[in-house]
Design a protein around this motif. Structure first.
Motif, PDB file in Angstrom:
ATOM      1  N   ALA A   1       0.831  -1.211   0.000  1.00 46.46           N
ATOM      2  CA  ALA A   1       0.000   0.000   0.000  1.00 46.46           C
ATOM      3  C   ALA A   1       0.863   1.258   0.000  1.00 46.46           C
ATOM      4  O   ALA A   1       0.515   2.264  -0.634  1.00 46.46           O
ATOM      5  N   LEU A   2       1.985   1.218   0.699  1.00 46.39           N
ATOM      6  CA  LEU A   2       2.856   2.388   0.783  1.00 46.39           C
ATOM      7  C   LEU A   2       3.651   2.609  -0.501  1.00 46.39           C
ATOM      8  O   LEU A   2       3.788   3.740  -0.980  1.00 46.39           O
TER       9      LEU A   2
ATOM     10  N   GLY B   1       3.962   5.639  -3.831  1.00 46.15           N
ATOM     11  CA  GLY B   1       5.230   6.267  -4.179  1.00 46.15           C
ATOM     12  C   GLY B   1       6.153   6.514  -3.017  1.00 46.15           C
ATOM     13  O   GLY B   1       7.194   7.163  -3.177  1.00 46.15           O
ATOM     14  N   HIS B   2       5.822   6.005  -1.825  1.00 36.39           N
ATOM     15  CA  HIS B   2       6.693   6.198  -0.669  1.00 36.39           C
ATOM     16  C   HIS B   2       7.901   5.269  -0.752  1.00 36.39           C
ATOM     17  O   HIS B   2       7.827   4.177  -1.306  1.00 36.39           O
TER      18      HIS B   2
ATOM     19  N   PRO C   1      11.664  -6.471  -5.381  1.00 37.33           N
ATOM     20  CA  PRO C   1      12.037  -5.265  -6.123  1.00 37.33           C
ATOM     21  C   PRO C   1      11.231  -4.062  -5.651  1.00 37.33           C
ATOM     22  O   PRO C   1      10.052  -4.180  -5.300  1.00 37.33           O
ATOM     23  N   GLY C   2      11.876  -2.907  -5.645  1.00 40.17           N
ATOM     24  CA  GLY C   2      11.204  -1.678  -5.244  1.00 40.17           C
ATOM     25  C   GLY C   2      11.283  -1.381  -3.763  1.00 40.17           C
ATOM     26  O   GLY C   2      10.810  -0.339  -3.306  1.00 40.17           O
ATOM     27  N   VAL C   3      11.877  -2.292  -2.979  1.00 40.17           N
ATOM     28  CA  VAL C   3      12.006  -2.103  -1.535  1.00 40.17           C
ATOM     29  C   VAL C   3      13.462  -2.338  -1.158  1.00 40.17           C
ATOM     30  O   VAL C   3      14.052  -3.359  -1.523  1.00 40.17           O
TER      31      VAL C   3
ATOM     32  N   GLY D   1      -6.837   3.702   3.133  1.00 42.84           N
ATOM     33  CA  GLY D   1      -7.010   4.256   4.467  1.00 42.84           C
ATOM     34  C   GLY D   1      -5.782   4.057   5.336  1.00 42.84           C
ATOM     35  O   GLY D   1      -5.425   4.919   6.140  1.00 42.84           O
ATOM     36  N   PHE D   2      -5.116   2.895   5.187  1.00 43.47           N
ATOM     37  CA  PHE D   2      -3.885   2.650   5.932  1.00 43.47           C
ATOM     38  C   PHE D   2      -2.808   3.654   5.528  1.00 43.47           C
ATOM     39  O   PHE D   2      -2.147   4.265   6.385  1.00 43.47           O
ATOM     40  N   ALA D   3      -2.617   3.853   4.223  1.00 42.56           N
ATOM     41  CA  ALA D   3      -1.613   4.817   3.767  1.00 42.56           C
ATOM     42  C   ALA D   3      -1.981   6.234   4.205  1.00 42.56           C
ATOM     43  O   ALA D   3      -1.111   7.009   4.623  1.00 42.56           O
TER      44      ALA D   3
END
Length: 396
Positions: free
Chosen positions: A24-25, A29-30, A47-49, A356-358
């Motif tokens: 979700a984050l 784009g975080h 990937p991406g983290v 909602g979480f983000a």
């Protein structure tokens, strides 16, 4: 935002941590730095983290993991806007760390994601001497109240609110419901998805499989505690069941569709009485009828939505009879699958809650979100008042 996510206990591919919250984050784009026991679990970051490898905390061997986590928080914490912690053990690394952050003038918002009732879970820790469990439960409750004063809290279940003095956002542990219709339930395969332990009914599962063989195959997906591995492996060698061990979340979920039933054979333990087994909702989401013991939240779902059958605790024969009934009554089987799927789509889909979480973490980072209400459209989260304040409690 820059977000540091930390666990030393959970598998790095834990569905709640990686596939729901981190996903979700990153979709917003975080930038996420994910610190977890990658090496100990034999996996690599997605990937991406950005991944940071930590030692694993298991059994009595926790000191090295906590030292590494404390060093990580001291070094990388000030770089983050939000630090998201997933283990109660990590609270032990905070006291000195919080003071250093504040002195440096760069203190991130610190959030503890409360996955379970930690004090109740101590009764099931076989590595913990029985004499230590009562005083440790008291210490855990005190630590929870102290944490509430210094960090933000997210709760995985509404019932967890009773342990705290203030209301906190509830981020339910829900799967993402597949958009594509699942295959209809078949007649020759039963599934179990999740961690395997005595308290989770692993030995009952083995006996249920023996009673169903050879007409119905039981397919077991998930890692197991050391004291039940031999029984599972022996049953596998005997052709009683197929135990796949740990599978990545996407591969594990792909094996659910088309099953005759999904099993949840939890024992009656304090930590389970107010926790909804995620596997039950995953079965529903994939159109699989549920066979569950009377865990209150699981049985409530099954009875309310007519999506399966409830059997007594510790009764493999009853579980086998329930599976056979679903097998021999096509209308019951198909209706249970359809009702469970419809309920999951309508009420239990993480895709409807992830924004909602983000929103919540973004609001906290900006200093705009209150501790008692999660921003974003309803029904993102449910906020339950703290016990004893006289307010009404919304139903789940």
């Amino acid at each position: 935002m820059r977000i540091l996510v930390v666990t030393v206990v959970h598998h790095p591919e834990d569905a709640r941590i990686l596939h729901r919250e981190i996903a979700a984050l990153t979709e917003r784009g975080h930038r996420v730095v994910y610190a977890a026991p990658f090496g100990a679990r034999g996996v690599v970051p997605r990937p991406g983290v950005e991944g940071v490898d930590l030692p694993r905390a298991a059994g009595r061997d926790r000191a090295a993991a906590l030292r590494a986590a404390r060093a990580l928080l001291a070094g990388r914490g000030p770089e983050a806007d939000v630090v998201l912690l997933h283990d109660p053990e990590l609270l032990l690394a905070l006291p000195g760390t919080l003071r250093r952050w504040r002195r440096s003038g760069r203190a991130p918002v610190t959030v503890w994601d409360v996955h379970e009732d930690t004090a109740a879970a101590l009764t099931m820790k076989r590595w913990l001497p029985a004499a230590l469990r009562p005083p440790l439960r008291v210490a855990v409750r005190a630590a929870e109240r102290l944490a509430e004063r210094h960090v933000r809290l997210l709760l995985a279940e509404e019932a967890y609110q009773d342990r705290f003095r203030r209301a906190h956002p509830v981020v339910p542990n829900l799967p993402t419901v597949p958009a594509a219709p699942p295959a209809p339930p078949g007649t020759d395969r039963v599934v179990y998805l999740g961690h395997l332990s005595r308290a989770r009914g692993a030995l009952d599962l083995v006996e249920t499989a023996r009673l169903l063989a050879p007409e119905v195959r039981v397919e077991v997906i998930g890692p197991a505690d050391a004291d039940v591995r031999d029984a599972l492996a022996e049953a596998g060698r005997a052709g009683v069941l197929d135990w796949h061990g740990y599978l990545p979340n996407d591969l594990a979920l792909a094996r659910l569709s088309g099953a005759l039933a999904g099993l949840s054979l939890l024992h009656d333990q304090p930590n389970y009485r107010h926790s909804r087994p995620t596997k039950v909702v995953e079965y529903m989401a994939h159109g699989v009828p549920v066979v569950t013991t009377p865990n209150p939240l699981a049985a409530g779902l099954v009875r309310r939505h007519r999506c399966g059958l409830v059997v007594p605790y510790g009764d493999p024969a009853a579980a086998a009879r329930a599976v056979r009934r679903l097998r021999t009554e096509p209308r019951l089987r198909l209706d249970a699958a359809a009702c469970g799927r419809a309920a999951a789509l309508a009420e239990l889909d993480w895709a409807e809650r992830s924004a909602g979480f983000a929103d919540l973490l973004e609001g906290w980072a900006k200093g705009t979100a209150s501790g008692g209400r999660a921003p974003g459209p309803e029904p993102a989260f449910r906020i339950r008042p703290a016990a004893g304040n006289g307010a009404s409690t919304p139903s789940p």
